[in-house]
Write a protein that holds these residues in place. Sequence first.
Motif, PDB file in Angstrom:
ATOM      1  N   THR A 352       0.831  -1.206   0.000  1.00 39.14           N
ATOM      2  CA  THR A 352       0.000   0.000   0.000  1.00 39.14           C
ATOM      3  C   THR A 352       0.865   1.255   0.000  1.00 39.14           C
ATOM      4  OG1 THR A 352      -1.732  -1.152   1.236  1.00 39.14           O
ATOM      5  CG2 THR A 352      -1.830   1.259   1.194  1.00 39.14           C
ATOM      6  N   ASN A 353       1.882   1.276   0.854  1.00 42.38           N
ATOM      7  CA  ASN A 353       2.757   2.444   0.988  1.00 42.38           C
ATOM      8  C   ASN A 353       4.068   2.190   0.249  1.00 42.38           C
ATOM      9  OD1 ASN A 353       0.885   3.795   2.697  1.00 42.38           O
ATOM     10  ND2 ASN A 353       1.595   2.533   4.405  1.00 42.38           N
ATOM     11  N   LEU A 354       4.035   2.387  -1.059  1.00 46.92           N
ATOM     12  CA  LEU A 354       5.218   2.130  -1.885  1.00 46.92           C
ATOM     13  C   LEU A 354       6.363   3.076  -1.555  1.00 46.92           C
ATOM     14  CD1 LEU A 354       3.497   1.489  -5.329  1.00 46.92           C
ATOM     15  CD2 LEU A 354       4.819  -0.170  -4.004  1.00 46.92           C
ATOM     16  N   ASN A 355       6.046   4.251  -1.039  1.00 45.82           N
ATOM     17  CA  ASN A 355       7.104   5.208  -0.705  1.00 45.82           C
ATOM     18  C   ASN A 355       7.959   4.738   0.471  1.00 45.82           C
ATOM     19  OD1 ASN A 355       4.788   5.576   0.918  1.00 45.82           O
ATOM     20  ND2 ASN A 355       5.483   7.600   1.535  1.00 45.82           N
ATOM     21  N   GLU A 356       7.561   3.642   1.110  1.00 46.07           N
ATOM     22  CA  GLU A 356       8.351   3.073   2.207  1.00 46.07           C
ATOM     23  C   GLU A 356       9.175   1.876   1.744  1.00 46.07           C
ATOM     24  OE1 GLU A 356       5.589   2.067   5.234  1.00 46.07           O
ATOM     25  OE2 GLU A 356       5.132   4.136   5.773  1.00 46.07           O
ATOM     26  N   VAL A 357       9.230   1.667   0.424  1.00 46.08           N
ATOM     27  CA  VAL A 357       9.890   0.482  -0.139  1.00 46.08           C
ATOM     28  C   VAL A 357      10.979   0.901  -1.120  1.00 46.08           C
ATOM     29  CG1 VAL A 357       9.543  -1.697  -1.366  1.00 46.08           C
ATOM     30  CG2 VAL A 357       7.709  -0.768   0.073  1.00 46.08           C
ATOM     31  N   PHE A 381       7.192   4.694  -9.640  1.00 46.88           N
ATOM     32  CA  PHE A 381       8.536   4.538  -9.104  1.00 46.88           C
ATOM     33  C   PHE A 381       9.294   5.855  -9.152  1.00 46.88           C
ATOM     34  CE2 PHE A 381       8.581   3.539 -13.608  1.00 46.88           C
ATOM     35  CZ  PHE A 381       9.694   4.212 -14.096  1.00 46.88           C
ATOM     36  N   TYR A 382      10.273   5.953  -8.262  1.00 42.80           N
ATOM     37  CA  TYR A 382      11.157   7.122  -8.197  1.00 42.80           C
ATOM     38  C   TYR A 382      12.575   6.644  -8.438  1.00 42.80           C
ATOM     39  CZ  TYR A 382      14.326  10.453  -5.906  1.00 42.80           C
ATOM     40  OH  TYR A 382      15.368  11.288  -5.624  1.00 42.80           O
ATOM     41  N   MET A 383      13.274   7.313  -9.343  1.00 45.45           N
ATOM     42  CA  MET A 383      14.664   6.963  -9.632  1.00 45.45           C
ATOM     43  C   MET A 383      15.586   7.870  -8.839  1.00 45.45           C
ATOM     44  SD  MET A 383      14.780   4.467 -11.885  1.00 45.45           S
ATOM     45  CE  MET A 383      16.399   4.605 -12.636  1.00 45.45           C
ATOM     46  N   LYS A 384      16.315   7.295  -7.883  1.00 45.89           N
ATOM     47  CA  LYS A 384      17.252   8.094  -7.086  1.00 45.89           C
ATOM     48  C   LYS A 384      18.364   8.639  -7.973  1.00 45.89           C
ATOM     49  CE  LYS A 384      19.001   9.664  -3.211  1.00 45.89           C
ATOM     50  NZ  LYS A 384      20.156  10.380  -3.753  1.00 45.89           N
ATOM     51  N   ASP A 385      18.846   7.826  -8.892  1.00 47.18           N
ATOM     52  CA  ASP A 385      19.848   8.278  -9.856  1.00 47.18           C
ATOM     53  C   ASP A 385      19.439   7.747 -11.223  1.00 47.18           C
ATOM     54  OD1 ASP A 385      20.252   5.780  -8.843  1.00 47.18           O
ATOM     55  OD2 ASP A 385      22.347   6.105  -8.294  1.00 47.18           O
ATOM     56  N   ASN A 548       3.351   8.489  -4.053  1.00 44.03           N
ATOM     57  CA  ASN A 548       3.489   7.165  -3.434  1.00 44.03           C
ATOM     58  C   ASN A 548       4.200   6.242  -4.414  1.00 44.03           C
ATOM     59  OD1 ASN A 548       3.195   5.053  -1.578  1.00 44.03           O
ATOM     60  ND2 ASN A 548       1.227   4.446  -2.446  1.00 44.03           N
ATOM     61  N   ALA A 549       5.523   6.320  -4.460  1.00 46.95           N
ATOM     62  CA  ALA A 549       6.304   5.587  -5.455  1.00 46.95           C
ATOM     63  C   ALA A 549       7.409   4.779  -4.781  1.00 46.95           C
ATOM     64  CB  ALA A 549       6.921   6.563  -6.464  1.00 46.95           C
ATOM     65  N   VAL A 550       7.674   3.590  -5.313  1.00 45.66           N
ATOM     66  CA  VAL A 550       8.783   2.769  -4.844  1.00 45.66           C
ATOM     67  C   VAL A 550      10.083   3.406  -5.336  1.00 45.66           C
ATOM     68  CG1 VAL A 550       8.652   1.245  -6.868  1.00 45.66           C
ATOM     69  CG2 VAL A 550       9.762   0.445  -4.786  1.00 45.66           C
ATOM     70  N   THR A 551      11.126   3.354  -4.529  1.00 44.29           N
ATOM     71  CA  THR A 551      12.422   3.936  -4.890  1.00 44.29           C
ATOM     72  C   THR A 551      13.322   2.893  -5.533  1.00 44.29           C
ATOM     73  OG1 THR A 551      12.352   5.606  -3.138  1.00 44.29           O
ATOM     74  CG2 THR A 551      14.521   5.025  -3.988  1.00 44.29           C
ATOM     75  N   LEU A 552      13.902   3.243  -6.682  1.00 45.56           N
ATOM     76  CA  LEU A 552      14.934   2.433  -7.317  1.00 45.56           C
ATOM     77  C   LEU A 552      16.251   3.178  -7.160  1.00 45.56           C
ATOM     78  CD1 LEU A 552      12.296   1.355  -8.693  1.00 45.56           C
ATOM     79  CD2 LEU A 552      13.688   0.874 -10.698  1.00 45.56           C
ATOM     80  N   SER A 553      17.273   2.502  -6.634  1.00 44.42           N
ATOM     81  CA  SER A 553      18.535   3.201  -6.374  1.00 44.42           C
ATOM     82  C   SER A 553      19.705   2.237  -6.397  1.00 44.42           C
ATOM     83  CB  SER A 553      18.479   3.904  -5.008  1.00 44.42           C
ATOM     84  OG  SER A 553      19.728   4.483  -4.677  1.00 44.42           O
ATOM     85  N   THR A 554      20.854   2.748  -6.808  1.00 44.87           N
ATOM     86  CA  THR A 554      22.078   1.990  -6.613  1.00 44.87           C
ATOM     87  C   THR A 554      22.393   1.963  -5.121  1.00 44.87           C
ATOM     88  OG1 THR A 554      23.463   3.959  -6.829  1.00 44.87           O
ATOM     89  CG2 THR A 554      23.027   2.702  -8.848  1.00 44.87           C
TER      90      THR A 554
END
Length: 715
Positions: A352-357, A381-385, A548-554
């Motif tokens: 439910t809370n993708l921003n916590e993932v 989704f959110y791309m950190k880089d 409310n987006a999941v984070t993708l990051s190196t």
Amino acid sequence: MTEFFKRKKIELGIDLNDVQKKAVVQTEGPLLLLACPGSGKTTTMIMRIGYLIEEKKVNPNRIKAITFSRASAQDMAERFKRFFPDSTPVGFSTIHSLAFKIARTYLEKTGTTYELIEGQARQKINKSFLLKGIYKEVHKDDCTDDELSSLSTFISSIKNKMLLPEKWESLKGPVDKAGLIAKKYEQYKSQQVGHLLLDFDDMLTIAEEALRLDEDLCDQFRMKYDYLLTDESQDTSFVQHRIVEHLASRHGNVCVVADDDQSIYTWRGAEPDYLLNFKSVYPDAQVLMMERNYRSSKEIVETTAKFIKRNKNRYPKDMYTENASVAPITIKQLDDPKRQLEYVTYELLGETNLNEVAILFRNNSSSTRYVSELHRRGIPFYMKDADDKFFTHWIVEDILNFMRLSFNTERKDVFSKIIMKMNLFVSNNMLREFNSANTTGNVFDAFAQTIELRTNQVQKLTEYKTIYESIPDQRPAQVIRIIRNELGYEAGLRSRAEKFGFRIDHLLGILDTLEEIASQVRTMVEFATRLKELEEAVQNAKYNPAENAVTLSTLHSAKGLEFRRVFMIDLQNGIIPSEDDESDVRLLEEARRLFYVGMTRAKQNLELLSYRNDEGKTKEDSKFLNEIRGLLLKPTKVANDSEKIPTSKLGVPINMSGIGDVAGLPVGTNIRHRVFGIGKIISIQDDKITIQFDKMEKVLDLETILKYRILERIV
């Protein structure tokens, strides 16, 4: 002093522990504050600054806080304003910003003009342009984006380490003659008398030189500040440390906040050894360790604390937490990368809370297939880089050019871009001769008729012409397989990788990802359109992400962040640690620190994922993953020489030559079992180990296997 902490507890609800309070009040002289992950270092730093202002009546303008990034400086400034709204703002800035002020003052004083070639929106000339030109001058060939990036990082590193230019050519670089290119680059930037071209690293080196050589200028800046504070100092380079030393030399009031266990940027010039030798620079320094973790669950903290202790080159810290247990660390070995992707995707669909993932990976190339699948399924989704470089990579452009030629095999311009990628051993002179010739018609026939070729080359061209006739009827994924195998692209890629020192696994990974994207569409036009859509999606995910987006990051970019749930993916040997990491103890320890950084981002749920096969090839789990497996098993007592040799419940003596640690059981290992004989380890999943013996497969209890040392390695 006590009143200050009581007052802040009432005003802000902040209740510091004893070590944090010591860090706040230890204001005079040098202090090294070693802060474990989640130990509240930012809060402690802000409270220390507030204590200086409110209790010691220090003018806020006399305090300088130096951070690693612009985002960190902004975050600390905002927190300070919330904590101490009535105070005059304190100077929070990056080391580059401070260095530029010093360098600019020095250059103006010496009458030297300058032009910035990095970080400006409009530049007559830039760093990349210069390096490309010098590379071509030295190698008589164009450099790729990968070569340009690694060359730029190499030059930045040697300047940050303050290595003398006369030693540069003898250094091993990421590309051939990297040291020579670096020297020519520096010479070009200073060839105009009284005028310099400056990149970001020049700001640092010139600032350090100014403080070291110009005593009056050094005094001018030394007298500005009575208290210095540096954050993320494990990522600080030698030249940056030297700048701080110069500025602190009058009063010695410097607080260095760091965690040597989170030093992950030595490839960029960071000097973690500086922290270990801190007292050689500041003999009177106090060292405090903030070891309590407020972020993560008991399971995560206890396991990661044991894991990082396998590194030897570190301060002996004992991270702990008073947080409760939440859930066991999950380790999953999936069949292949596709199954890993499917597993993560379906888990996200239930969130439910993708921003916590967060999904964390070592190489940015890993993100593209996740971007494609998340975008297809409508998961924000959110791309950190953002890895927009993937879509402009020369391999992507090659594949698109191969496809473009299939629409019109008379296009000489497109053919000229790919003919040397077909493993035909065509020379530049041949290509120039063909381009200058007045030819028409099918390019394969025209090339064979125009250029003098060997018989086998003519035969290949004829085969390629026939293959191209069939391409328009094929789906995009099949076209890519044809390009890779039948048109010789992959063989040519391997040859190019060997010649120029590229990592072939990285290049093949790009092809695999393209093939995976292509499998979702029906035509080559749709494939090209899909790539453009994904490139735009990546840009939007970085600059305009959904709330409310999941984070993708190196793993590198995830440092400083925290999430309720973390997936660490692609945990394979060859990726983390890489082959280069395995070849050097220092690199291996840094890779372990990187793995540690990833794990300590998780607050409650940590999932460590790997796969056993990729494109038909067996893959080994990361040795770090196996170390975690071993730590999660119940400890077993091993007899010493003075004790009775232990036996199993059946009275069988334990084989002390057998394997007693899961780290000694990587997937693919050939072993001998007491009863079943010779076999090969297929997988390790949670508390089970799967072994293939001749004609049968056995799933055995891992704890029993290790406890009684039932398996022996076959060399």
